[in-house]
Enzyme design. Structure first.
Site, PDB file in Angstrom:
ATOM      1  N   SER A 170       8.585  16.057 -52.542  1.00 47.57           N
ATOM      2  CA  SER A 170       9.270  15.038 -53.342  1.00 47.57           C
ATOM      3  C   SER A 170       8.623  14.791 -54.546  1.00 47.57           C
ATOM      4  O   SER A 170       9.053  13.940 -55.475  1.00 47.57           O
ATOM      5  CB  SER A 170       9.050  13.762 -52.531  1.00 47.57           C
ATOM      6  OG  SER A 170       9.935  13.605 -51.463  1.00 47.57           O
ATOM      7  N   ALA A 199      23.106  15.219 -40.504  1.00 53.30           N
ATOM      8  CA  ALA A 199      23.139  17.037 -40.282  1.00 53.30           C
ATOM      9  C   ALA A 199      24.054  17.774 -41.117  1.00 53.30           C
ATOM     10  O   ALA A 199      25.402  17.608 -40.603  1.00 53.30           O
ATOM     11  CB  ALA A 199      23.553  17.144 -38.676  1.00 53.30           C
ATOM     12  N   TYR A 241      12.873   4.023 -49.200  1.00 56.42           N
ATOM     13  CA  TYR A 241      12.888   5.494 -49.388  1.00 56.42           C
ATOM     14  C   TYR A 241      13.990   6.293 -48.994  1.00 56.42           C
ATOM     15  O   TYR A 241      14.238   6.065 -48.081  1.00 56.42           O
ATOM     16  CB  TYR A 241      11.617   5.955 -49.070  1.00 56.42           C
ATOM     17  CG  TYR A 241      11.310   7.295 -49.917  1.00 56.42           C
ATOM     18  CD1 TYR A 241      10.533   7.392 -51.045  1.00 56.42           C
ATOM     19  CD2 TYR A 241      11.288   8.657 -49.295  1.00 56.42           C
ATOM     20  CE1 TYR A 241       9.886   8.299 -51.790  1.00 56.42           C
ATOM     21  CE2 TYR A 241      10.983   9.936 -49.914  1.00 56.42           C
ATOM     22  CZ  TYR A 241      10.380   9.622 -51.009  1.00 56.42           C
ATOM     23  OH  TYR A 241      10.043  10.907 -52.031  1.00 56.42           O
ATOM     24  N   SER A 242      14.696   6.842 -49.675  1.00 52.50           N
ATOM     25  CA  SER A 242      15.817   7.723 -49.432  1.00 52.50           C
ATOM     26  C   SER A 242      16.078   9.180 -50.199  1.00 52.50           C
ATOM     27  O   SER A 242      16.115   9.181 -51.532  1.00 52.50           O
ATOM     28  CB  SER A 242      16.992   6.910 -49.444  1.00 52.50           C
ATOM     29  OG  SER A 242      18.220   7.693 -49.321  1.00 52.50           O
ATOM     30  N   ASN A 243      15.853  10.192 -49.561  1.00 55.62           N
ATOM     31  CA  ASN A 243      16.246  11.293 -50.105  1.00 55.62           C
ATOM     32  C   ASN A 243      17.528  11.385 -50.680  1.00 55.62           C
ATOM     33  O   ASN A 243      17.920  12.135 -51.576  1.00 55.62           O
ATOM     34  CB  ASN A 243      15.874  12.721 -49.362  1.00 55.62           C
ATOM     35  CG  ASN A 243      14.510  12.941 -48.917  1.00 55.62           C
ATOM     36  OD1 ASN A 243      13.743  13.001 -50.144  1.00 55.62           O
ATOM     37  ND2 ASN A 243      14.109  13.242 -47.856  1.00 55.62           N
ATOM     38  N   GLY A 296       4.375  14.085 -52.331  1.00 57.56           N
ATOM     39  CA  GLY A 296       5.290  15.066 -51.738  1.00 57.56           C
ATOM     40  C   GLY A 296       4.822  15.723 -50.376  1.00 57.56           C
ATOM     41  O   GLY A 296       3.854  16.161 -50.250  1.00 57.56           O
TER      42      GLY A 296
END
Length: 369
Positions: free
Chosen positions: A79, A140, A173-175, A320
């Site tokens: 990250s 997915a 938090y969000s990728n 990260g």
């Protein structure tokens, strides 16, 4: 020279931490030793200021060879990629091509819609700050024929999950946020996100050991730091080499890049020194919100964590973690101090010593300069 795919298992009697003489950095060495005892096979700190640097090590870089982690060893930065992505977006803000408070729908029409999402109500700022409410679950995604994932596909899969909360109401938090930031970069520049980050940041700063991987490319450049998953059981440890086990495009602009401690401190210091974005935009990056569930003395800005130092002042950077077996963090101060920490395992839960304590000690133990 590049590494080839390898998977190895080590089941061995634990050995004392390998530690180079710490000289004037005995506190950081002791904290690193304690941190590494619950982290990977090895750990290292590379720290310094604008004129000099120093290193401390514990454990080993490789379960098959007792050697310390080097500050020029390449590893997956996970990250910490987000800071590179945020800088690229904010350079577009400085160029007048993106507005921070504009809705993401303006730039990516129809991408953030349905399933409780409305791109007209989510701003670019909220995406970079993790206040968009977008799901933290990556879902997915479907791989392509070569086993890689497109940005649009990982975004589609992520947005199949419901929002965490209404936009702007809190922090989560969000990728997927940073996948959207990557797609924004591509939409505005007409380049792949990796090419844009390379042209705008990596090449100008001379970060020769930093790279954004091509799809289906899992290689690291020698010397590199193997990554492990596993843990300890009494006097034994069990490590599974995961360095090349995962397709990196699944994390893309949220976590796919590779670098070294030397390059990461150079990048983070350059950002703190105002060499990458304008002063006004850097101030926006550093406008933070609370991070529920994280230690006190932290806040999140636009791709930046704020770390309040015990010796006074603040440091800025990012941590990260990736299941390739790498956990790391790099921070810098306005007076020229910087510190990078890496361990060669995915650290899901820390022991009695946290990485924040190690980084804080390294920064507080370095003179300004």
């Amino acid at each position: 020279m590049t590494a080839v795919t390898a998977v190895a298992v080590a089941l061995t009697m634990a050995t004392p931490a390998y530690a180079l003489p710490a000289a004037d950095h005995a506190e950081t060495q002791a904290l690193l030793n304690s941190y590494q005892a619950s982290a990977g096979p090895g750990a290292a700190v590379h720290a310094g200021n604008r004129t000099s640097s120093w290193d401390v090590h514990a454990g080993t870089a490789d379960t098959d060879a007792n050697r310390p982690i080097g500050s020029n060893d390449q590893f997956r930065i996970a990250s910490q990629t987000k800071t590179f992505t945020a800088v690229a977006v904010l350079q577009l803000v400085d160029e007048g091509k993106v507005e921070l408070d504009a809705p993401i729908e303006r730039y990516l029409p129809g991408v953030v819609s349905g399933n409780g999402y409305d791109g007209t109500k989510i701003s670019v700022r909220q995406i970079l700050q993790h206040t968009s409410g977008i799901t933290g679950d990556m879902g997915a995604p479907r791989a392509g024929a070569d086993g890689s994932y497109s940005l649009r596909e990982v975004i589609r899969a992520g947005l199949a999950g419901p929002p965490q909360f209404p936009p702007g109401t809190r922090w989560g938090y969000s990728n997927v946020n940073y996948m959207l930031a990557g797609l924004l970069i591509e939409q505005i520049t007409g380049m792949t996100a990796g090419a844009a980050i390379t042209a705008r940041i990596i090449t100008p700063l001379g970060l020769t050991r930093t790279s954004y991987p091509r799809p289906a490319d899992r290689q690291l450049t020698t010397p590199y730091l193997p990554g492990y998953m596993g843990g300890r059981a009494g006097p034994f440890f069990f490590w599974l080499n995961q360095t090349f086990a995962h397709e990196l495009s699944k994390w893309a602009t949220a976590g796919a890049m590779a670098s070294t401690e030397q390059d990461l401190t150079a990048f983070t210091q350059a950002l703190a020194d105002g060499r990458l974005v304008s002063p006004a935009t850097l101030a926006q990056m550093r406008t933070t919100v609370p991070m529920p569930g994280y230690p006190e003395g932290m806040g999140y800005g636009l791709g930046l964590w704020r770390l309040d130092l015990t010796c006074g002042g603040q440091a800025w950077g990012h941590f990260g973690d990736l299941t390739t077996g790498h956990s790391s963090g790099t921070f810098a101060t306005d007076d020229g101090r910087h510190a990078a920490l890496v361990t060669n395992a995915y650290v899901g839960a820390e022991g009695k010593t946290s990485r924040v304590q190690v980084v804080n000690s390294a920064l507080c133990g370095t003179p300004a300069g």
